[in-house]
Scaffold this motif. Structure first.
Motif, mmCIF file in Angstrom:
data_model
loop_
_atom_site.group_PDB
_atom_site.id
_atom_site.type_symbol
_atom_site.label_atom_id
_atom_site.label_comp_id
_atom_site.label_asym_id
_atom_site.label_seq_id
_atom_site.Cartn_x
_atom_site.Cartn_y
_atom_site.Cartn_z
ATOM 1 N N ASN A 61 18.747 -17.711 30.844
ATOM 2 C CA ASN A 61 17.425 -17.127 31.098
ATOM 3 C C ASN A 61 16.967 -16.261 29.930
ATOM 4 O OD1 ASN A 61 17.072 -18.334 33.601
ATOM 5 N ND2 ASN A 61 18.126 -16.686 34.684
ATOM 6 N N PHE A 62 17.932 -15.536 29.326
ATOM 7 C CA PHE A 62 17.605 -14.718 28.152
ATOM 8 C C PHE A 62 17.131 -15.602 27.002
ATOM 9 C CE2 PHE A 62 19.056 -12.946 24.066
ATOM 10 C CZ PHE A 62 18.273 -11.800 24.034
ATOM 11 N N VAL A 63 17.883 -16.676 26.751
ATOM 12 C CA VAL A 63 17.507 -17.593 25.661
ATOM 13 C C VAL A 63 16.197 -18.297 25.985
ATOM 14 C CG1 VAL A 63 18.190 -19.675 24.419
ATOM 15 C CG2 VAL A 63 19.897 -17.920 24.938
ATOM 16 N N LYS A 64 16.045 -18.719 27.230
ATOM 17 C CA LYS A 64 14.881 -19.507 27.644
ATOM 18 C C LYS A 64 13.597 -18.680 27.647
ATOM 19 C CE LYS A 64 14.763 -20.700 32.023
ATOM 20 N NZ LYS A 64 13.558 -20.176 32.709
ATOM 21 N N ASP A 65 13.674 -17.462 28.217
ATOM 22 C CA ASP A 65 12.458 -16.665 28.411
ATOM 23 C C ASP A 65 12.288 -15.580 27.350
ATOM 24 O OD1 ASP A 65 11.887 -18.130 30.734
ATOM 25 O OD2 ASP A 65 13.196 -16.845 31.926
ATOM 26 N N LEU A 69 12.658 -19.753 23.843
ATOM 27 C CA LEU A 69 13.044 -21.142 23.597
ATOM 28 C C LEU A 69 12.218 -22.105 24.441
ATOM 29 C CD1 LEU A 69 14.936 -23.115 22.170
ATOM 30 C CD2 LEU A 69 16.568 -22.832 24.046
ATOM 31 N N LEU A 70 11.892 -21.707 25.674
ATOM 32 C CA LEU A 70 11.120 -22.588 26.551
ATOM 33 C C LEU A 70 9.742 -22.873 25.954
ATOM 34 C CD1 LEU A 70 11.046 -24.118 29.237
ATOM 35 C CD2 LEU A 70 10.084 -22.061 30.289
ATOM 36 N N LYS A 71 9.084 -21.841 25.392
ATOM 37 C CA LYS A 71 7.769 -22.044 24.779
ATOM 38 C C LYS A 71 7.862 -22.999 23.594
ATOM 39 C CE LYS A 71 5.765 -17.565 26.085
ATOM 40 N NZ LYS A 71 5.207 -16.293 25.573
ATOM 41 N N PHE A 72 8.928 -22.811 22.794
ATOM 42 C CA PHE A 72 9.104 -23.690 21.632
ATOM 43 C C PHE A 72 9.333 -25.133 22.069
ATOM 44 C CE2 PHE A 72 12.139 -25.883 18.842
ATOM 45 C CZ PHE A 72 11.354 -25.992 17.697
ATOM 46 N N THR A 73 10.215 -25.330 23.053
ATOM 47 C CA THR A 73 10.517 -26.696 23.492
ATOM 48 C C THR A 73 9.307 -27.349 24.143
ATOM 49 O OG1 THR A 73 11.446 -25.820 25.560
ATOM 50 C CG2 THR A 73 12.994 -26.292 23.768
ATOM 51 N N ARG A 74 8.508 -26.567 24.884
ATOM 52 C CA ARG A 74 7.309 -27.145 25.485
ATOM 53 C C ARG A 74 6.282 -27.520 24.411
ATOM 54 N NH1 ARG A 74 7.252 -26.713 31.169
ATOM 55 N NH2 ARG A 74 9.434 -27.167 31.661
ATOM 56 N N PHE A 75 6.225 -26.704 23.331
ATOM 57 C CA PHE A 75 5.360 -27.066 22.203
ATOM 58 C C PHE A 75 5.874 -28.343 21.534
ATOM 59 C CE2 PHE A 75 4.712 -26.872 17.567
ATOM 60 C CZ PHE A 75 3.332 -26.933 17.522
ATOM 61 N N PHE A 76 7.189 -28.418 21.359
ATOM 62 C CA PHE A 76 7.806 -29.609 20.770
ATOM 63 C C PHE A 76 7.604 -30.822 21.681
ATOM 64 C CE2 PHE A 76 11.529 -32.391 20.185
ATOM 65 C CZ PHE A 76 11.393 -32.674 18.836
ATOM 66 N N THR A 77 7.614 -30.564 23.007
ATOM 67 C CA THR A 77 7.433 -31.648 23.981
ATOM 68 C C THR A 77 6.103 -32.347 23.787
ATOM 69 O OG1 THR A 77 8.817 -30.520 25.617
ATOM 70 C CG2 THR A 77 7.305 -32.176 26.449
ATOM 71 N N GLU A 78 5.050 -31.567 23.498
ATOM 72 C CA GLU A 78 3.730 -32.168 23.309
ATOM 73 C C GLU A 78 3.737 -33.148 22.137
ATOM 74 O OE1 GLU A 78 0.756 -29.189 22.979
ATOM 75 O OE2 GLU A 78 1.196 -28.275 24.930
#
Length: 655
Positions: A61-65, A69-78
């Motif tokens: 959760n620390f890494v993700k939020d 990391l979650l924002k970066f991966t969602r940007f990469f997902t697009e």
């Protein structure tokens, strides 16, 4: 003599330590059966089990939020989603730029034939073109192209990432030391452990499936790149330096071309693992062949599942043969002044095929797409035939007899016995096995690994997983090794059995669940049966290879001594083939750990069942702990058996 004495003394010490550990384990188990063993010695109390899953959730959760990391991966997902939409448009007509698709099936089949001819001649051309013709005629074109559209993205990305890490691991020793344990864990983690993080960070669907596939396929590319670069001859390196090459020029023009063979073997492994994983990612919403196969499996339609399985096998064999042909094909050098068309005749031919069949499809619609009702699928007929066959009294009586004997007299008692063994006694038994077979270092590794499993809070589930693996591999040995011994006596039957092994190994793994359930119901026999074929493949293959590679002079010496065929087999061939057979045994255990997780869909009570449940939520910590438990068990057998095989090769002078 001194070195030999040290080895002998060490072996005697290890054997004594193993016997002592085994004796203590037997005493503890006997006390448990006598109901006098304290409860805390039978199982670790819950209060003493560290909350690993909760700790990992905090870290994740620390890494993700907090670290974003979650924002970066969602940007990469697009970005990844755009690429997948583009390949989807080209292969099966998804509405997206560049609005070129879908390519006619005849064009894809033609291009596959052109590439096959360029790499390996007419046979490979027929295999490549024939595979796609089969796919279209059997009515599976769209779902196959959905799979291919992800594969053509995932495989190149896995190759580039793996090559980069492999070069870094070769160049910097600290990178190599840091990455090796990670690669060992990644190669033994159950595939469910890849799926949940992919879903959380990259959303359900093709993007999550593609990322799980990429991560799953990277390790062999890293290992083969590092190995290939380490094997570059010194004289080649010196020649590059004398020519005044810079560091980058040395890498680009000396090291990588010299390591080309090993790197392309890594490419072959990447492609095969990508195809295997892209099918399994159907569990997280990946469309394509895997999703259709999963749907057919859910309704027990074995005939239609078999047709899809054959398509996947043909794709796997085609990609395997083409990538291997690419690995052995030497680069072609042209004289100065050779025209562009001559230097790129494969590309020109492929473009001509695409244009030609695209124009043809405008005139003859069936050359572009084959509609429902125009295909030659026999799935329904196969389903009806299989249902009739299984309803025959003789078949039912045989399957009932096998199920009754295995469940009542073998599998259930074996499972109950393993669960009854106290935790410290089981750890001592595993350590005793590791010390006896591998040595003191392997014993320490086994103690640490199984100690961590005991502290995970999932001991009983781990033991049920281990019981399924050991039961399946034991039965596979009883069937696979004699089959391999028999086949090795003849060149003709060796080739036939090895082809059968290749076919069995390239079938999608969870297709084996369907006949197992239909024959044996929702029972332990079905679980073991579904694992059995997968585990038999390496045992049979490496038995054949081990016996076929025994030095001829050894068998000739046995013939001159007047040994019978059986004496030659028992006293000469099998002892010399044992190190190779041990590799097969090790792979059988790895395959069984992989398959036992898939067999959770039958309704097991092992780690696979718990891993499957985590996909419905966001328990990333629990998912990782469960995956690590499987990995630690698999790694224990891997380090022990491979150490024994290496020592045995040195002792026999085969290293």
């Amino acid at each position: 003599m001194v070195a030999l004495s040290k080895k002998t003394a060490e072996a005697i010490t290890c054997n004594r330590a193993a016997m002592l550990l085994l004796a203590v384990a037997v005493i503890l188990t006997t006390l448990q059966y006598a109901a006098v063993l304290p409860a805390w010695l039978h199982r670790i109390p819950d209060a003493m089990v560290p909350p690993f899953a909760a700790w990992l959730d905090v870290v994740f959760n620390f890494v993700k939020d907090d670290l974003g990391l979650l924002k970066f991966t969602r940007f990469f997902t697009e970005g990844l989603e755009n690429v997948l939409d583009t390949t989807g448009n080209i292969f099966f007509g998804k509405y997206r730029w560049p609005h070129l698709g879908p390519m006619p099936w005849t064009a894809v089949a033609g291009v596959a034939a052109v590439i096959g001819y360029s790499l390996g001649g007419w046979r490979l051309a027929l295999l490549g073109g024939g595979t796609f013709v089969w796919t279209a005629l059997i009515g599976q074109w769209n779902i196959a192209m959905e799979t291919m559209s992800v594969l053509v993205v995932a495989a190149p990305l896995a190759f580039v990432i793996g090559l980069s890490f492999g070069i870094a691991a070769w160049k910097y020793a600290w990178v190599n030391k840091a990455i090796r344990p990670v690669l060992s864990v990644l190669q033994t983690l159950p595939f469910f452990t890849y799926l949940l993080p992919a879903v959380i960070f990259f959303k359900v669907g093709p993007t999550a499936g593609a990322m799980a596939t990429i991560v799953y396929a990277i390790p062999p590319m890293i290992l083969m790149t590092t190995l290939g670069l380490q094997k570059v001859p010194l004289e080649v390196i010196e020649a590059g330096k004398m020519a005044g090459c810079t560091r980058f020029q040395m890498l680009r023009h000396v090291y990588i071309p010299s390591a080309r063979g090993d790197i392309l073997v890594g490419v072959n492994q990447v492609i095969m693992l990508c195809l295997a994983m892209v099918v399994l990612t159907a569990f997280i919403g990946m469309p394509g062949l895997g999703a259709k196969l999963l749907a057919m499996m859910g309704s027990f339609k074995l005939g239609r599942s078999l047709e899809i399985g054959i398509t996947i096998v043909l794709l796997a064999v085609t990609l395997d043969r083409m990538s291997k042909a690419w690995a052995v094909k030497q680069p072609v050098h042209f004289d100065k002044g050779t025209s562009w068309f001559c230097r790129h005749k494969t590309l020109v031919s492929a473009l001509c095929v695409i244009v030609g069949f695209t124009l043809l499809s405008k005139v003859v619609p069936i050359a572009g797409t084959i509609e429902r009702g125009q295909d030659f699928s026999q799935g329904k007929e196969l389903d009806n035939f299989i249902k009739w066959l299984l309803a025959v009294d003789g078949v039912q009586s045989v399957t009932y007899g096998i199920r009754y004997v295995l469940n009542v007299w073998v599998l259930n008692p074996f499972r109950d016995f393993m669960l009854s063994i106290p935790t410290p006694a089981m750890i001592m038994m595993v350590v005793a096995f590791a010390v006896w077979l591998g040595g003191r270092r392997q014993g320490i590794i086994a103690a640490i690994f199984f100690g961590l499993i005991a502290l995970s809070g999932w001991w009983d589930r781990s033991i049920i997983t281990l019981y399924s693996v050991l039961a399946a591999v034991s039965i596979a040995m009883l069937l696979g090794i004699p089959l391999g011994i028999w086949a090795s006596q003849s060149d003709k039957w060796s080739r036939r059995i090895l082809i059968a092994c290749d076919t069995a190994q390239t079938f999608p793994s969870f297709i084996y669940l369907i006949p197992a359930i239909m024959l044996f119901g929702i029972t332990a026999t079905a679980v073991v049966g579904s694992i059995l074929i997968f585990a038999m493949v390496p045992l049979t293959r490496y038995t054949i290879e081990g016996l076929r590679t025994v030095p001829p002079e050894m068998t000739e010496a046995a013939d001159m001594a007047g040994a019978t065929r059986m004496q030659k087999l028992v006293n000469v061939q099998l002892p010399l083939a044992l190190p190779t057979m041990a590799v097969g045994f090790n792979q059988a255990i790895m395959f069984a750990f992989f398959m036992v997780i898939i067999a959770a869909f039958i309704g097991t009570q092992d780690l696979g069942q718990e891993l499957q449940r985590t996909l419905a939520g966001t328990d990333l910590g629990k998912n990782f702990v469960l995956g690590i438990c499987v990995s630690l068990m698999a790694l224990t057998f891997d380090v022990v058996i491979m150490k024994w095989a290496t020592d045995k090769k040195h002792a026999l002078g085969l290293a």
